[in-house]
Motif scaffolding. Sequence first.
Motif, PDB file in Angstrom:
ATOM      1  N   ILE A 130       0.712  -1.002  -0.093  1.00 55.62           N
ATOM      2  CA  ILE A 130       0.028   0.107  -0.118  1.00 55.62           C
ATOM      3  C   ILE A 130       0.914   1.323   0.127  1.00 55.62           C
ATOM      4  N   VAL A 131       2.018   1.255   0.989  1.00 56.96           N
ATOM      5  CA  VAL A 131       2.933   2.381   1.107  1.00 56.96           C
ATOM      6  C   VAL A 131       3.474   2.701  -0.571  1.00 56.96           C
ATOM      7  N   THR A 132       3.947   1.587  -0.881  1.00 57.14           N
ATOM      8  CA  THR A 132       4.693   1.694  -2.181  1.00 57.14           C
ATOM      9  C   THR A 132       3.813   2.291  -3.278  1.00 57.14           C
ATOM     10  N   LEU A 133       2.523   1.686  -3.546  1.00 58.73           N
ATOM     11  CA  LEU A 133       1.714   2.299  -4.564  1.00 58.73           C
ATOM     12  C   LEU A 133       1.439   3.677  -4.120  1.00 58.73           C
ATOM     13  N   ALA A 134       1.145   3.904  -2.973  1.00 62.20           N
ATOM     14  CA  ALA A 134       0.567   5.279  -2.605  1.00 62.20           C
ATOM     15  C   ALA A 134       1.561   6.242  -2.776  1.00 62.20           C
ATOM     16  N   ALA A 135       2.838   6.061  -2.808  1.00 58.98           N
ATOM     17  CA  ALA A 135       4.006   6.905  -2.917  1.00 58.98           C
ATOM     18  C   ALA A 135       4.314   7.184  -4.467  1.00 58.98           C
ATOM     19  N   ASP A 136       3.692   6.369  -5.369  1.00 58.29           N
ATOM     20  CA  ASP A 136       3.996   6.358  -6.742  1.00 58.29           C
ATOM     21  C   ASP A 136       2.864   6.574  -7.679  1.00 58.29           C
ATOM     22  N   PRO A 137       2.235   7.507  -7.572  1.00 59.85           N
ATOM     23  CA  PRO A 137       0.756   7.799  -8.394  1.00 59.85           C
ATOM     24  C   PRO A 137       1.039   7.479  -9.673  1.00 59.85           C
ATOM     25  N   MET A 138       2.190   7.896 -10.476  1.00 57.50           N
ATOM     26  CA  MET A 138       2.498   7.584 -11.672  1.00 57.50           C
ATOM     27  C   MET A 138       2.546   6.120 -12.031  1.00 57.50           C
ATOM     28  N   HIS A 139       3.101   5.177 -11.225  1.00 56.27           N
ATOM     29  CA  HIS A 139       3.027   3.794 -11.487  1.00 56.27           C
ATOM     30  C   HIS A 139       1.593   3.211 -11.197  1.00 56.27           C
ATOM     31  N   ALA A 140       0.977   3.563 -10.269  1.00 57.71           N
ATOM     32  CA  ALA A 140      -0.535   3.134 -10.171  1.00 57.71           C
ATOM     33  C   ALA A 140      -1.291   3.542 -11.371  1.00 57.71           C
ATOM     34  N   ALA A 141      -1.135   4.762 -11.984  1.00 57.25           N
ATOM     35  CA  ALA A 141      -1.982   5.000 -12.827  1.00 57.25           C
ATOM     36  C   ALA A 141      -1.665   4.344 -14.318  1.00 57.25           C
ATOM     37  N   SER A 142      -0.038   4.051 -14.453  1.00 60.84           N
ATOM     38  CA  SER A 142       0.266   3.124 -15.545  1.00 60.84           C
ATOM     39  C   SER A 142      -0.403   1.789 -15.239  1.00 60.84           C
ATOM     40  N   LEU A 143      -0.258   1.178 -14.277  1.00 66.29           N
ATOM     41  CA  LEU A 143      -0.744  -0.206 -14.233  1.00 66.29           C
ATOM     42  C   LEU A 143      -2.316  -0.222 -14.481  1.00 66.29           C
ATOM     43  N   GLY A 144      -2.857   0.705 -13.789  1.00 63.34           N
ATOM     44  CA  GLY A 144      -4.573   0.994 -14.202  1.00 63.34           C
ATOM     45  C   GLY A 144      -4.760   0.998 -15.686  1.00 63.34           C
ATOM     46  N   HIS A 145      -4.033   1.810 -16.410  1.00 67.21           N
ATOM     47  CA  HIS A 145      -4.233   1.835 -17.605  1.00 67.21           C
ATOM     48  C   HIS A 145      -4.104   0.496 -18.642  1.00 67.21           C
ATOM     49  N   ALA A 146      -3.191   0.105 -18.245  1.00 62.72           N
ATOM     50  CA  ALA A 146      -2.684  -1.545 -18.859  1.00 62.72           C
ATOM     51  C   ALA A 146      -3.642  -2.541 -18.575  1.00 62.72           C
ATOM     52  N   ALA A 147      -4.539  -2.440 -16.950  1.00 58.64           N
ATOM     53  CA  ALA A 147      -5.292  -3.284 -16.771  1.00 58.64           C
ATOM     54  C   ALA A 147      -6.745  -3.134 -17.518  1.00 58.64           C
ATOM     55  N   ARG A 148      -7.051  -1.937 -17.831  1.00 60.02           N
ATOM     56  CA  ARG A 148      -8.244  -1.584 -18.494  1.00 60.02           C
ATOM     57  C   ARG A 148      -8.149  -2.137 -19.808  1.00 60.02           C
ATOM     58  N   THR A 149      -7.245  -1.842 -20.530  1.00 61.91           N
ATOM     59  CA  THR A 149      -6.803  -2.341 -21.815  1.00 61.91           C
ATOM     60  C   THR A 149      -7.025  -3.884 -21.956  1.00 61.91           C
ATOM     61  N   TYR A 150      -6.538  -4.517 -21.001  1.00 61.54           N
ATOM     62  CA  TYR A 150      -6.332  -6.046 -20.719  1.00 61.54           C
ATOM     63  C   TYR A 150      -7.938  -6.759 -20.666  1.00 61.54           C
ATOM     64  N   VAL A 151      -8.404  -6.113 -19.572  1.00 59.74           N
ATOM     65  CA  VAL A 151     -10.002  -6.562 -19.269  1.00 59.74           C
ATOM     66  C   VAL A 151     -10.943  -6.278 -20.312  1.00 59.74           C
ATOM     67  N   GLU A 152     -10.485  -5.234 -20.959  1.00 59.54           N
ATOM     68  CA  GLU A 152     -11.683  -4.781 -22.226  1.00 59.54           C
ATOM     69  C   GLU A 152     -11.667  -5.770 -23.304  1.00 59.54           C
ATOM     70  N   SER A 153     -10.392  -6.163 -23.573  1.00 61.64           N
ATOM     71  CA  SER A 153     -10.221  -7.152 -24.632  1.00 61.64           C
ATOM     72  C   SER A 153     -10.266  -8.669 -24.162  1.00 61.64           C
ATOM     73  N   THR A 154     -10.422  -8.890 -23.034  1.00 61.95           N
ATOM     74  CA  THR A 154     -10.512 -10.379 -22.563  1.00 61.95           C
ATOM     75  C   THR A 154     -11.584 -10.809 -21.801  1.00 61.95           C
ATOM     76  N   TYR A 155     -12.436  -9.684 -21.200  1.00 56.95           N
ATOM     77  CA  TYR A 155     -13.353 -10.134 -20.284  1.00 56.95           C
ATOM     78  C   TYR A 155     -14.672  -9.419 -20.462  1.00 56.95           C
ATOM     79  N   HIS A 156     -15.040  -9.112 -21.800  1.00 57.33           N
ATOM     80  CA  HIS A 156     -16.211  -8.281 -22.105  1.00 57.33           C
ATOM     81  C   HIS A 156     -17.542  -9.171 -22.280  1.00 57.33           C
ATOM     82  N   TRP A 157     -18.572  -8.467 -21.336  1.00 52.20           N
ATOM     83  CA  TRP A 157     -19.806  -9.267 -21.284  1.00 52.20           C
ATOM     84  C   TRP A 157     -20.313  -9.662 -22.871  1.00 52.20           C
TER      85      TRP A 157
END
Length: 387
Positions: free
Chosen positions: A335-362
């Motif tokens: 938690i501390v590590t991710l909270a201290a690096d918002p840019m890394h959290a945002a980068s992970l989130g962007h990649a996560a969205r791209t992944y689930v939209e292409s793999t887990y669409h209703w």
Amino acid sequence: MHIAMIGQKGVPGRFGGIETHVTELATRLRRAGFSVTAYCRSWYATDKKADRYNGIDLVTLPSLRTKHLDAITHTLFSTLHACFVLRPDVYHFHGVGPSLLAWMPKLFAPRATVVTTFHCIDRHHAKWGPLSRAMLRLGERACLSFSDVCIAVSKTLKIYAHENYDKSATYIPNGITPRRVATDDNLLAPFGLRPFGYVAFVARLVPHKQAHTLVAAWQKAKALQPDTMRDIKLAIVGDSAFTDSYVRKLKASAAGDDSIVFTGYQTGEALEALFAGSRFVVHPSTSEGLPIAVLEAMSYGKAVIASDIPAHLEVVGEYGVAFTTGDVDELAQKIVTLAADPMHAASLGHAARTYVESTYHWDDIAIATAAVYRKNVTVPDGVLALE
């Protein structure tokens, strides 16, 4: 073709993974020309007189609303109604508990097709005692044995079915609807939250979801790095599910800590705002099938810190952060590590969205489920097929 959805609390899905699953799936099946009826529990329905939602026919029936009897009594009433009144082409049971009664259509409607969906290994949930766990284990066997087709919502559950029961299940996962939601200060303000100024936990407040582990880790994270954690809050979104004593203990453990906010159950725009406005999401559960809350968090472009159970690793993988299940110290550090690096959290989130939209669409999941129905039932003339 007429499909009866049995086992969910109701439609629309206000809270709960199975309810969301049935709502999203049934809506798409209906739009494709299938006739769909969903059974609803009277206590769950927001409008007991409503008989239709998104084209889905709703049948609201009572249940004995206790921890142990709610699901099985409603499933009994629903199955009897389906067998003797509705007479659908497909009886689709959701969850291993309701699947205990999947034999009934075989007896009373032998020409119909029975489909079950294995959503989770419910007997691993901490709220159940020995007798309930034994019954849920029987439910697993019933789910795999009484159906013409058993659908597993994760690869983990498909492997589990083969290794533990020597049964084959068809893998069709849970899904997401792509999200593009702007943050909304007005919807967050009632909770004392500001956009990107909090970390979110979204789940029912039951022991196996491990909100207590998160609270302990959160408090340790604040002690480890007070400067990093000073202006960040923890939003716990969810409430009791026949677990009032657990919720009282959880709130007591957070008493006096203004950085921990309990929002209760939220749906619609409020829930969307809570997902969209979070900095990242934490899901420390010890038992899941394929967690819709995690998929949804990723669909909002959020990084997820998740326990290292197989169902989480199957989804999060390289698109999030895993920690050893139940390890408060490790979770605090993550938690501390991710909270201290918002840019890394945002980068992970962007990649996560791209992944689930292409793999887990209703939409894709509805197509795969319709294919299961078509393979096992002769579709009457005039019924559209999902393509």
